[in-house]
Design an enzyme around this catalytic site. Structure first.
Site, mmCIF file in Angstrom:
data_model
loop_
_atom_site.group_PDB
_atom_site.id
_atom_site.type_symbol
_atom_site.label_atom_id
_atom_site.label_comp_id
_atom_site.label_asym_id
_atom_site.label_seq_id
_atom_site.Cartn_x
_atom_site.Cartn_y
_atom_site.Cartn_z
ATOM 1 N N GLY A 61 0.833 -1.308 -0.155
ATOM 2 C CA GLY A 61 0.036 0.176 0.122
ATOM 3 C C GLY A 61 0.903 1.272 0.044
ATOM 4 O O GLY A 61 0.516 2.068 0.557
ATOM 5 N N ASP A 108 -1.977 -6.964 -5.311
ATOM 6 C CA ASP A 108 -3.262 -6.950 -4.374
ATOM 7 C C ASP A 108 -2.879 -7.969 -3.138
ATOM 8 O O ASP A 108 -3.234 -9.014 -3.249
ATOM 9 C CB ASP A 108 -4.660 -7.418 -5.358
ATOM 10 C CG ASP A 108 -5.674 -7.209 -4.428
ATOM 11 O OD1 ASP A 108 -5.675 -7.162 -3.138
ATOM 12 O OD2 ASP A 108 -6.900 -7.275 -4.844
ATOM 13 N N SER A 164 -5.374 1.328 13.591
ATOM 14 C CA SER A 164 -6.101 2.665 13.656
ATOM 15 C C SER A 164 -6.868 2.924 14.955
ATOM 16 O O SER A 164 -7.088 1.804 15.596
ATOM 17 C CB SER A 164 -7.287 2.496 12.562
ATOM 18 O OG SER A 164 -8.214 3.534 12.417
ATOM 19 N N TYR A 214 -14.516 -2.290 10.214
ATOM 20 C CA TYR A 214 -13.228 -1.865 10.111
ATOM 21 C C TYR A 214 -12.411 -1.599 11.469
ATOM 22 O O TYR A 214 -11.255 -2.269 11.656
ATOM 23 C CB TYR A 214 -13.203 -0.329 9.632
ATOM 24 C CG TYR A 214 -11.883 0.207 9.629
ATOM 25 C CD1 TYR A 214 -10.786 0.098 8.522
ATOM 26 C CD2 TYR A 214 -11.466 1.313 10.589
ATOM 27 C CE1 TYR A 214 -9.600 0.634 8.365
ATOM 28 C CE2 TYR A 214 -10.192 1.891 10.394
ATOM 29 C CZ TYR A 214 -9.521 1.765 9.550
ATOM 30 O OH TYR A 214 -8.260 2.153 9.509
ATOM 31 N N ALA A 259 -11.413 -5.164 12.550
ATOM 32 C CA ALA A 259 -10.156 -5.706 11.849
ATOM 33 C C ALA A 259 -9.064 -5.372 12.342
ATOM 34 O O ALA A 259 -7.794 -5.837 12.517
ATOM 35 C CB ALA A 259 -10.341 -5.484 10.059
ATOM 36 N N LYS A 260 -9.134 -3.773 12.668
ATOM 37 C CA LYS A 260 -7.752 -3.118 13.173
ATOM 38 C C LYS A 260 -7.518 -3.746 14.493
ATOM 39 O O LYS A 260 -6.298 -3.906 14.881
ATOM 40 C CB LYS A 260 -7.894 -1.875 13.113
ATOM 41 C CG LYS A 260 -7.721 -1.196 11.663
ATOM 42 C CD LYS A 260 -6.529 -1.353 11.091
ATOM 43 C CE LYS A 260 -6.351 -0.632 9.774
ATOM 44 N NZ LYS A 260 -5.156 -0.990 8.807
#
Length: 245
Positions: A9, A54, A139, A149, A152-153
């Site tokens: 990324g 990816d 995050s 989200y 997942a973090k």
């Protein structure tokens, strides 16, 4: 010998800033991204190498690891891995049931914000050099009820503790940088209103948004000799919007 640094990324936002920081130090930097045009643009801008990958796709991650092995040779090693791939996926749409949409949303978040790091790290871990570092971008959403989200973090941080215990005996550290609101990224897309921006800034103690370069500097420190006894940690960089003690 320059260090070899792989940044997933690495074509925009925090990943791009991190690539720029290591490149400025003379490292041999490899950035990855999902799109050929953005990878080529970032590589040209920074004078680094770019690879289209990816990181949610196992075949592409395997190909990345094989390419890395060919580049480094039989005795070559990877000094730093920065797992910066991820982000906030758009809301799931389609003709399925509401539960199908919920499942798709969670699976997409899981793939982009956890599995990218797990798959890439697993694929290249045998290349990690003693004295090396694995740094994953987390995050504040993990602490703030961030739905799929945030979950997942949060899982990313839990996995990192496991990873640190595995890699520690080899002299490799593993840490998560949990970032707060950072401006000049693609995280919110077109969905960041002035009101939302102001509310996020108001949560901080220093009354400003973070900058990608500040996360990059934290990553650079965690990969430095001065951070060799810091491992298994989640480092919060958020201007005081979330505090620990």
């Amino acid at each position: 010998m320059p260090r070899t640094v792989l940044i997933t990324g690495g074509t925009s936002g925090i990943g791009l800033a991190t690539a720029a920081r290591f490149a400025a130090d003379g490292a041999d930097v490899i950035v990855t991204g999902r799109r050929q045009d953005t990878v080529e643009r970032a590589a040209e801008e920074l004078g680094v190498r770019g690879v289209v990958c990816d990181a949610t796709e196992t075949g592409q991650v395997e190909a990345l690891a094989a390419r890395l092995g060919d580049t480094l040779g039989a005795l070559g090693a990877l000094d730093v891995l920065v797992n910066a791939a991820g982000g906030l996926p758009p809301a799931a749409t389609g003709d399925g049931s509401p539960l199908d949409a919920v499942r798709a949303q969670w699976e997409t978040n899981w793939a982009q914000n956890l599995m990218t790091a797990v798959l890439t790290t697993t694929a290249v871990r045998d290349r990690l050099a003693p004295g090396g570092a694995v740094i994953s971008i987390g995050s504040i959403g993990a602490e703030r009820g961030g739905g799929a989200y945030g979950a997942a973090k949060a899982a990313l941080a839990a996995w990192n503790a496991f990873l640190s215990a595995e890699l520690g005996p080899r002299g490799v550290t593993a840490n998560v940088i949990s970032s707060g609101y950072v401006e000049n990224t693609n995280f919110f897309g077109d969905g960041l209103t002035r009101e939302r921006h102001d509310a996020l800034v108001a949560e901080t103690h220093d009354k400003r948004a973070g900058r990608p370069e500040e996360i990059a500097e934290t990553a650079f420190f965690l990969a430095s000799p001065g951070a060799r006894h810091i491992t298994g940690q989640t480092i919060h960089v958020n201007g005081g919007a979330f505090t620990t003690r």
